[in-house]
Write a protein that holds these residues in place. Structure first.
Motif, mmCIF file in Angstrom:
data_model
loop_
_atom_site.group_PDB
_atom_site.id
_atom_site.type_symbol
_atom_site.label_atom_id
_atom_site.label_comp_id
_atom_site.label_asym_id
_atom_site.label_seq_id
_atom_site.Cartn_x
_atom_site.Cartn_y
_atom_site.Cartn_z
ATOM 1 N N VAL A 103 0.840 -1.201 0.000
ATOM 2 C CA VAL A 103 0.000 0.000 0.000
ATOM 3 C C VAL A 103 0.877 1.254 0.000
ATOM 4 C CG1 VAL A 103 -1.653 1.347 1.363
ATOM 5 C CG2 VAL A 103 -2.005 -1.103 1.042
ATOM 6 N N SER A 104 1.894 1.256 0.822
ATOM 7 C CA SER A 104 2.803 2.399 0.901
ATOM 8 C C SER A 104 3.494 2.639 -0.440
ATOM 9 C CB SER A 104 3.837 2.138 1.999
ATOM 10 O OG SER A 104 4.758 3.171 2.071
ATOM 11 N N SER A 105 3.950 1.591 -1.077
ATOM 12 C CA SER A 105 4.618 1.705 -2.368
ATOM 13 C C SER A 105 3.660 2.213 -3.451
ATOM 14 C CB SER A 105 5.203 0.359 -2.772
ATOM 15 O OG SER A 105 5.883 0.464 -3.989
ATOM 16 N N LYS A 106 2.437 1.702 -3.442
ATOM 17 C CA LYS A 106 1.452 2.159 -4.431
ATOM 18 C C LYS A 106 1.123 3.633 -4.220
ATOM 19 C CE LYS A 106 -2.906 1.048 -6.602
ATOM 20 N NZ LYS A 106 -4.033 0.140 -6.670
ATOM 21 N N ASN A 107 0.973 4.048 -2.975
ATOM 22 C CA ASN A 107 0.688 5.448 -2.681
ATOM 23 C C ASN A 107 1.855 6.355 -3.075
ATOM 24 O OD1 ASN A 107 -1.880 4.897 -1.773
ATOM 25 N ND2 ASN A 107 -1.281 4.790 0.370
ATOM 26 N N ALA A 108 3.078 5.890 -2.889
ATOM 27 C CA ALA A 108 4.251 6.663 -3.315
ATOM 28 C C ALA A 108 4.246 6.844 -4.829
ATOM 29 C CB ALA A 108 5.531 5.974 -2.859
ATOM 30 N N THR A 109 3.813 5.819 -5.543
ATOM 31 C CA THR A 109 3.731 5.898 -6.999
ATOM 32 C C THR A 109 2.653 6.888 -7.429
ATOM 33 O OG1 THR A 109 4.494 3.622 -7.167
ATOM 34 C CG2 THR A 109 3.393 4.522 -9.091
ATOM 35 N N ILE A 110 1.536 6.869 -6.773
ATOM 36 C CA ILE A 110 0.454 7.821 -7.074
ATOM 37 C C ILE A 110 0.931 9.248 -6.812
ATOM 38 C CG2 ILE A 110 -1.833 8.620 -6.320
ATOM 39 C CD1 ILE A 110 -2.468 5.587 -5.835
ATOM 40 N N TYR A 111 1.642 9.433 -5.716
ATOM 41 C CA TYR A 111 2.192 10.753 -5.391
ATOM 42 C C TYR A 111 3.195 11.205 -6.461
ATOM 43 C CZ TYR A 111 4.803 14.404 -3.026
ATOM 44 O OH TYR A 111 5.415 15.590 -2.727
ATOM 45 N N ALA A 112 4.066 10.304 -6.890
ATOM 46 C CA ALA A 112 5.048 10.639 -7.918
ATOM 47 C C ALA A 112 4.351 11.015 -9.225
ATOM 48 C CB ALA A 112 6.012 9.476 -8.139
ATOM 49 N N TYR A 113 3.279 10.309 -9.555
ATOM 50 C CA TYR A 113 2.519 10.626 -10.773
ATOM 51 C C TYR A 113 1.888 12.009 -10.657
ATOM 52 C CZ TYR A 113 -0.804 10.236 -14.603
ATOM 53 O OH TYR A 113 -1.511 10.468 -15.754
ATOM 54 N N SER A 114 1.382 12.339 -9.487
ATOM 55 C CA SER A 114 0.757 13.657 -9.319
ATOM 56 C C SER A 114 1.789 14.771 -9.448
ATOM 57 C CB SER A 114 0.016 13.744 -7.981
ATOM 58 O OG SER A 114 0.923 13.741 -6.908
ATOM 59 N N SER A 115 3.051 14.490 -9.141
ATOM 60 C CA SER A 115 4.111 15.480 -9.339
ATOM 61 C C SER A 115 4.293 15.777 -10.820
ATOM 62 C CB SER A 115 5.431 14.987 -8.747
ATOM 63 O OG SER A 115 5.333 14.852 -7.361
ATOM 64 N N ILE A 116 4.255 14.730 -11.643
ATOM 65 C CA ILE A 116 4.361 14.929 -13.090
ATOM 66 C C ILE A 116 3.187 15.763 -13.568
ATOM 67 C CG2 ILE A 116 4.279 13.790 -15.346
ATOM 68 C CD1 ILE A 116 5.736 11.417 -14.077
ATOM 69 N N ASP A 117 2.000 15.423 -13.115
ATOM 70 C CA ASP A 117 0.796 16.151 -13.505
ATOM 71 C C ASP A 117 0.915 17.628 -13.122
ATOM 72 O OD1 ASP A 117 -1.960 16.082 -14.581
ATOM 73 O OD2 ASP A 117 -2.490 16.626 -12.516
ATOM 74 N N ALA A 118 1.388 17.904 -11.918
ATOM 75 C CA ALA A 118 1.527 19.289 -11.460
ATOM 76 C C ALA A 118 2.549 20.055 -12.296
ATOM 77 C CB ALA A 118 1.919 19.319 -9.986
ATOM 78 N N LEU A 119 3.640 19.402 -12.627
ATOM 79 C CA LEU A 119 4.663 20.074 -13.431
ATOM 80 C C LEU A 119 4.202 20.287 -14.866
ATOM 81 C CD1 LEU A 119 7.793 18.308 -11.967
ATOM 82 C CD2 LEU A 119 7.245 20.753 -11.810
ATOM 83 N N LEU A 120 3.457 19.340 -15.418
ATOM 84 C CA LEU A 120 2.901 19.547 -16.759
ATOM 85 C C LEU A 120 1.902 20.700 -16.734
ATOM 86 C CD1 LEU A 120 2.464 15.909 -18.089
ATOM 87 C CD2 LEU A 120 4.144 17.607 -18.799
ATOM 88 N N ARG A 121 1.150 20.783 -15.651
ATOM 89 C CA ARG A 121 0.222 21.901 -15.491
ATOM 90 C C ARG A 121 1.003 23.225 -15.486
ATOM 91 N NH1 ARG A 121 -4.671 21.256 -14.603
ATOM 92 N NH2 ARG A 121 -4.400 19.154 -13.839
ATOM 93 N N LYS A 122 2.125 23.228 -14.805
ATOM 94 C CA LYS A 122 2.976 24.424 -14.751
ATOM 95 C C LYS A 122 3.480 24.772 -16.149
ATOM 96 C CE LYS A 122 6.950 26.154 -12.144
ATOM 97 N NZ LYS A 122 7.969 25.793 -11.140
#
Length: 189
Positions: free
Chosen positions: A27-46
Motif C-alpha cells: 500500500v505504501s509503495s502504491k501510494n508513493a507511486t500515485i504521489y510521484a505521478y501527481s508530481s508529473i501532472d503538477a509540473l505539466l500543469r505548470k
C-alpha cells in the motif's frame, strides 16, 4: 496449556504480522507511486500555464507561424479539460514539448523576439520546468519499478495477488516520438 499449541499460536501470529507488514508495504509503495505521478501532472500543469505567455509573446513577432501557436494552445486546452491516463498524458507531454521546441527554434529567426526580455525569462522558466518534469518522470519510474518488484517478488506477490494489486506502467515515450525535431522541415512548411 500444551507447548505445541503455544508454538502453533506463535507461528500463526508471526505469519499474521508478516502478512500485515507485506500488505502495508504494498500500500505504501502504491501510494508513493500515485504521489510521484501527481508530481508529473503538477509540473505539466505548470508547463501548460506558461504556454499562454509563450503564445502571446511569439504572436507579436510570428505572423506566419500562427498554426503552430494554435496547435500549442489546443494542446493546453486538451490538458486542462481532461483527466488522462499515463499513456495519454505521456503522448500530450511529448507533443507539447515538441511544439514548444519548434516555437523556440523558430524564434531564433526573429532577432527582436530572441532578444526580448520577456521571451528570455520565459525560455528560462520553460527550461527549469522541463528539468523538473524530467526529474519527476525519473522519480515516478523508480517508484513504479519498486512497486512492480514488490508485487512480483516472493512472499509479497502472494499478498498482492490476494488483494488484487496490479502491475503499473512506467511513464514512457513511444519509440516513434523519440526522434529529434527536424528543424529544416519546420522552416520548409
Amino acid at each position: 496449556m500444551n507447548l505445541s499449541l503455544i508454538g502453533l499460536i506463535g507461528v500463526v501470529v508471526l505469519i499474521l504480522i508478516i502478512f500485515v507488514a507485506l500488505y502495508n508495504n504494498l500500500v505504501s509503495s502504491k501510494n508513493a507511486t500515485i504521489y510521484a505521478y501527481s508530481s508529473i501532472d503538477a509540473l505539466l500543469r505548470k508547463r501548460f500555464d506558461l504556454i499562454p505567455n509563450l503564445v502571446h509573446i511569439a504572436k507579436e513577432y510570428m505572423n506566419y507561424e500562427k498554426d503552430l501557436l494554435d496547435k500549442l494552445t489546443q494542446l493546453r486546452t486538451q490538458f486542462k479539460s481532461n483527466a488522462m491516463s499515463s499513456a495519454e498524458l505521456g503522448k500530450l507531454d511529448v507533443e507539447s514539448r515538441q511544439l514548444i521546441r519548434q516555437v523556440l527554434a523558430i524564434a531564433e529567426n526573429y532577432p527582436d523576439l530572441k532578444a526580448n526580455q520577456n521571451m528570455l525569462q520565459l525560455q528560462a522558466s520553460l527550461n527549469e520546468v522541463e528539468e523538473q518534469i524530467s526529474a519527476a518522470r525519473r522519480a515516478f519510474n523508480a517508484s513504479v519499478m519498486k512497486y512492480n518488484n514488490l508485487i512480483m517478488q516472493f512472499p509479497s506477490n502472494i499478498v498482492a495477488r490476494l488483494f488484487n494489486f496490479k502491475r503499473l506502467e512506467p511513464f514512457s515515450i513511444p519509440e516513434e516520438q523519440k526522434q529529434p525535431i527536424d528543424i529544416k522541415s519546420i522552416f520548409n512548411e
